[in-house]
Design an enzyme around this catalytic site. Structure first.
Site, PDB file in Angstrom:
ATOM      1  N   ASN A 366     -11.255  -4.193  37.037  1.00 61.56           N
ATOM      2  CA  ASN A 366     -10.074  -4.665  36.320  1.00 61.56           C
ATOM      3  C   ASN A 366      -8.867  -3.834  36.709  1.00 61.56           C
ATOM      4  OD1 ASN A 366      -8.670  -6.103  33.932  1.00 61.56           O
ATOM      5  ND2 ASN A 366      -8.338  -3.943  33.492  1.00 61.56           N
ATOM      6  N   GLU A 367      -7.840  -4.484  37.237  1.00 60.30           N
ATOM      7  CA  GLU A 367      -6.559  -3.836  37.571  1.00 60.30           C
ATOM      8  C   GLU A 367      -6.780  -2.528  38.328  1.00 60.30           C
ATOM      9  OE1 GLU A 367      -4.114  -3.460  34.071  1.00 60.30           O
ATOM     10  OE2 GLU A 367      -3.729  -5.608  33.990  1.00 60.30           O
ATOM     11  N   ASN A 422      -4.065 -10.809  35.934  1.00 60.69           N
ATOM     12  CA  ASN A 422      -3.493 -10.410  34.655  1.00 60.69           C
ATOM     13  C   ASN A 422      -1.974 -10.436  34.799  1.00 60.69           C
ATOM     14  OD1 ASN A 422      -6.154  -9.829  34.119  1.00 60.69           O
ATOM     15  ND2 ASN A 422      -5.900  -7.607  34.067  1.00 60.69           N
ATOM     16  N   TYR A 428       6.054  -7.666  29.223  1.00 59.76           N
ATOM     17  CA  TYR A 428       6.409  -6.388  29.829  1.00 59.76           C
ATOM     18  C   TYR A 428       7.592  -6.512  30.787  1.00 59.76           C
ATOM     19  CZ  TYR A 428       2.168  -4.240  28.009  1.00 59.76           C
ATOM     20  OH  TYR A 428       1.190  -3.744  27.182  1.00 59.76           O
ATOM     21  N   TRP A 502      -5.171 -12.104  25.980  1.00 65.12           N
ATOM     22  CA  TRP A 502      -5.383 -10.678  25.695  1.00 65.12           C
ATOM     23  C   TRP A 502      -4.613 -10.353  24.419  1.00 65.12           C
ATOM     24  CZ3 TRP A 502      -8.773  -7.463  27.620  1.00 65.12           C
ATOM     25  CH2 TRP A 502      -8.659  -6.096  27.315  1.00 65.12           C
ATOM     26  N   LYS A 523      -1.683  -6.744  20.701  1.00 64.91           N
ATOM     27  CA  LYS A 523      -1.627  -8.072  21.315  1.00 64.91           C
ATOM     28  C   LYS A 523      -2.653  -9.034  20.715  1.00 64.91           C
ATOM     29  CE  LYS A 523       0.180  -6.499  25.736  1.00 64.91           C
ATOM     30  NZ  LYS A 523       0.122  -5.065  25.414  1.00 64.91           N
TER      31      LYS A 523
END
Length: 736
Positions: A366-367, A422, A428, A502, A523
């Site tokens: 992930n990321e 994502n 953001y 998310w 979130k």
């Protein structure tokens, strides 16, 4: 016969020299891991207890099963260290047979401290420490099904469905310690009486039984999650079983997700496995409550992030037809010393979870490029993980959740079978419309690649309300607007193979201090304590749950300063009627979101009715805005420039960065502004300069949006910048 004894009670927990009695599940970060400050205890603690020798027959072997010890553990019996385990989210077992006395001192040392070997080490969630899942003693005869390999159950079931013939070929594999034939049987969901069985002589320690189920009853997602059960028995009396589901699915770049031969768009949420006040030490009742909320929402898929979850919850997903993305905590930052740990955690994830029909993909990372370059070491780590998944499981594809700034032509996207991104445009950074721009561009550029939406969301504190919500205000109102846009965007793109909000629940991130709360990522569609469903929850319920529902947004927005207020209603009905103070006000036909303009004078009860259900709220007219509804930001948010000074033929701060930079005069103004920013924040400027994908994304953002994100900029400075840009006509083309 196999016997399982719970060891959850009567432990002595020792932290920094102080001891107390605890029962399991337990984490030492239930409080300090959720209160903000990024100062929760990360280190070593010890769990100890007296272990009496259980009554058992001669030849019985004894195993200790630890279902979760975060993040590493060392097991000692009577002062002798027997085993260690690295990885906080998977089960492991230790044989105690040879070291058992009549009375034994059992000690488990658990450590969640910083290191460069064990994942995770850098991520936006709390790394709880503790024995936060069950601990059991397992007694088996001398000849028994294997307990020593990767915490696996010793039985593996692989169904292969032929949709045309309406049958399923089922292969059941077992591994055993000791000699003897294996009897394998298959039973249905209605009762345990087997309808087929066979006796198999193992080859070495491995036995294989093959069956054909005619007129197979398919495991069909939330519509009909039918489960069979395979049971294996040895002459010694030891027995293991596994539930399984017969289903066929594929992931198409053009058609999205298909289940059992039909389109089945995967639309759902992500889940972290923690709760307010309990941390990660969840009971079965916690898991059942979470699943009930998933079903209420109407989601048909879950991304279980960012690690292996409890077996009890995978079981609930099997029973409820929820399709699952399962992954390991290979996240954010690639560690050159962590390769072995990623492979071990993946091996344990697949071995322990293989039989769950709910699991559809294995997530590699992930990321991972958020804080690491895409170099050969990182690529090789992913290739090895991908190969391991395919070697252990030829039936499921692999995937990754990629961070938004990763170039879509990066070689890392070639490794998994399918990909997801994502994206947080509209929260953001950037504007909401950039989400569809990103996916449409990807789909045009790579029409043969399946792409999904693995994370999207906006923080919301239900305390904050706003009649004119905007990004960054942490209001429940903006989160609802954000998800209205995202849901519509997703529904217009059925080729997105899976989408996951998310997050379903707010969760602990002890490093956070924002939006009026300490130590929480907000979130979630539901609050951390599971007590409040935010308005956006009901938007998705209207989209995904077929049961008649109606919900008025803004139930916590009681005091309203406007003369005419918007009353927004979510419903899955085609018509909604609104009543004010018990009298009919208006009726409207529509789809999911219904907006009414209602004059308010004093205190009113507003009720919405649709399809036999109703919901009401109370509002009150006030002279001035209630300050309790407003998040007081640490950074100033600049207002829009003066509308009366706006000339659309000239440049302004409403133009995108790319549009401004394409003009020599406007570009010079922007360059001067960015040079000033670089002087104060050189680290940020350099990261942008080094990342072409981030440059392109910023190029699509308006200048005012970028300025708002920067914060601490005087409003008059913004106005002056706009006046300068308004002096440059757009007809003065670049280089002409």
């Amino acid at each position: 016969m196999r016997k399982i004894i719970s060891l959850n009670e009567d432990w002595i927990f020792t932290q920094k020299g102080e001891s107390k009695k605890v029962n399991l599940p337990h984490t030492w970060n239930a409080q300090d891991g959720q209160d903000g400050g990024n100062d929760y205890y990360r280190g070593t603690c010890v769990y100890s207890r007296v272990l009496e020798r259980p009554a058992m027959d001669a030849g019985t072997r004894v195993f200790l099963e630890i279902c979760g010890a975060a993040m590493s553990a060392r097991v000692s019996l009577n002062g002798e260290e027997l085993a260690s385990h690295e990885g906080g989210y998977s089960a492991f077992r230790v044989e105690l047979t040879q070291c058992m006395r009549d009375r034994n001192d059992l000690a488990i040392s658990v450590d969640n401290g910083d290191n460069d070997l064990i994942y995770p080490q850098k991520a936006d969630f709390t790394f709880y420490g503790g024995l936060y899942r069950d601990v059991n003693l397992i007694l088996v005869p001398e000849t028994h099904f294997e307990l020593s390999y990767c915490g696996a159950p010793g039985i593996k079931v692989t169904p292969e469905v032929d949709l045309e013939k309406g049958c399923a070929q089922v292969m059941v594999e077992t591994w055993q310690a000791g000699q003897g034939d294996v009897v394998v049987s298959i039973s249905g969901q209605e009762n345990d009486a087997p309808f087929m069985s066979q006796q198999v002589t193992p080859q070495g320690n491995h036995a294989i039984a093959r069956f054909v189920i005619e007129n197979v009853h398919l495991w069909d997602g939330v519509e009909d999650p039918y489960l069979y059960k395979a049971t294996a028995t040895l002459d010694s009396g030891d027995q293991v079983s596994a539930r399984f589901g017969c289903r066929h699915y594929e992931i198409s770049a053009e058609k999205g997700f298909l289940l059992n031969g039909r389109s089945y768009p995967l639309r759902g949420v992500s889940r972290h496995q923690d709760v307010k006040g309990a941390g990660s030490a969840l009971t079965l009742e916690h898991h059942k409550r979470d699943m009930a909320i998933v079903r209420e929402l109407g989601a048909n898929t879950l991304r279980l992030a960012h690690y292996q979850h409890a077996q009890e919850f995978y079981d609930l997903c099997d029973e409820n037809g929820i399709l699952v993305w399962a992954e390991i905590p290979y996240i954010t930052m690639h560690m050159k010393n962590g390769r072995a740990n990623t492979l071990r955690q993946m091996e344990e994830l697949v071995a322990q979870c293989y039989n769950h029909p709910s699991i559809m993909v294995w997530g590699l990372s992930n990321e991972i490029t958020a804080a690491s370059a895409v170099d050969e070491d990182l690529l090789e780590n992913h290739r090895l993980l991908n190969d391991l998944c395919h070697k252990m499981d030829a039936t499921r594809p692999t995937t990754m959740a990629n961070v938004f700034m990763l170039e879509t032509d990066s070689t890392i996207l070639d490794i998994p079978d399918v990909n997801s991104y994502n994206l947080y445009f509209g929260w953001y950074l950037g504007e909401l419309e950039q989400n569809e721009e990103f996916f449409d561009e990807f789909h045009r550029k790579y029409p043969h690649r399946a792409i999904g939406f693995s994370e999207y969301g906006a923080d919301a504190n239900p305390r904050y309300q706003n009649s004119n919500p905007e990004r960054g205000d942490y209001s429940e109102s903006y989160q609802a607007v954000y998800h209205e846009h995202m849901l519509e965007m997703i529904e217009e793109r059925p080729w997105l193979w899976a989408t996951h909000v998310w997050n379903l629940f707010d969760f602990a991130a002890d490093g956070r201090d924002e939006g009026g709360k300490h130590g929480e990522n907000q979130k979630g569609l539901v609050t951390f304590d599971r007590q409040v469903r935010k308005d956006a929850f009901y938007l998705y319920k209207a989209a995904w749950n077929r049961e008649p529902m109606v919900h008025i947004c803004g139930s916590r927005y009681v005091d309203r300063a406007e003369e005419v207020t918007e009353v927004k209603v979510y419903s899955n009905a085609e018509q909604v009627a609104l009543l004010v103070d018990g009298r009919p006000f208006d009726s409207m036909e529509g789809h999911r979101v219904f907006r009414f303009s209602v004059p308010i004078y004093g205190e009113h009860v507003i009720e919405a009715r649709a399809a036999g259900v109703s919901h009401s709220i109370r509002v009150r007219r006030v002279e001035t805005e209630n300050p309790e509804y407003v998040f007081v930001k640490k950074q100033q948010v600049v207002n829009w420039f003066d509308q009366d000074a706006f000339d659309p033929e000239c440049f302004s701060i409403s133009d995108t960065l790319a549009e401004l930079q394409a003009n020599p005069q406007a570009g010079a103004v922007v360059e001067k502004l960015m040079a000033k920013a670089s002087a104060s924040r050189g680290d940020v400027a350099q990261s942008v300069k080094d990342n072409p994908a981030l440059q392109r994304m910023m190029g699509r953002m308006t200048l005012i949006s970028l300025l708002k994100q920067a914060g601490n900029i005087e409003e008059e400075s913004i106005r002056q910048l706009n006046r300068v840009l308004q002096g440059i006509r757009k007809t003065e083309q670049t280089g002409k």
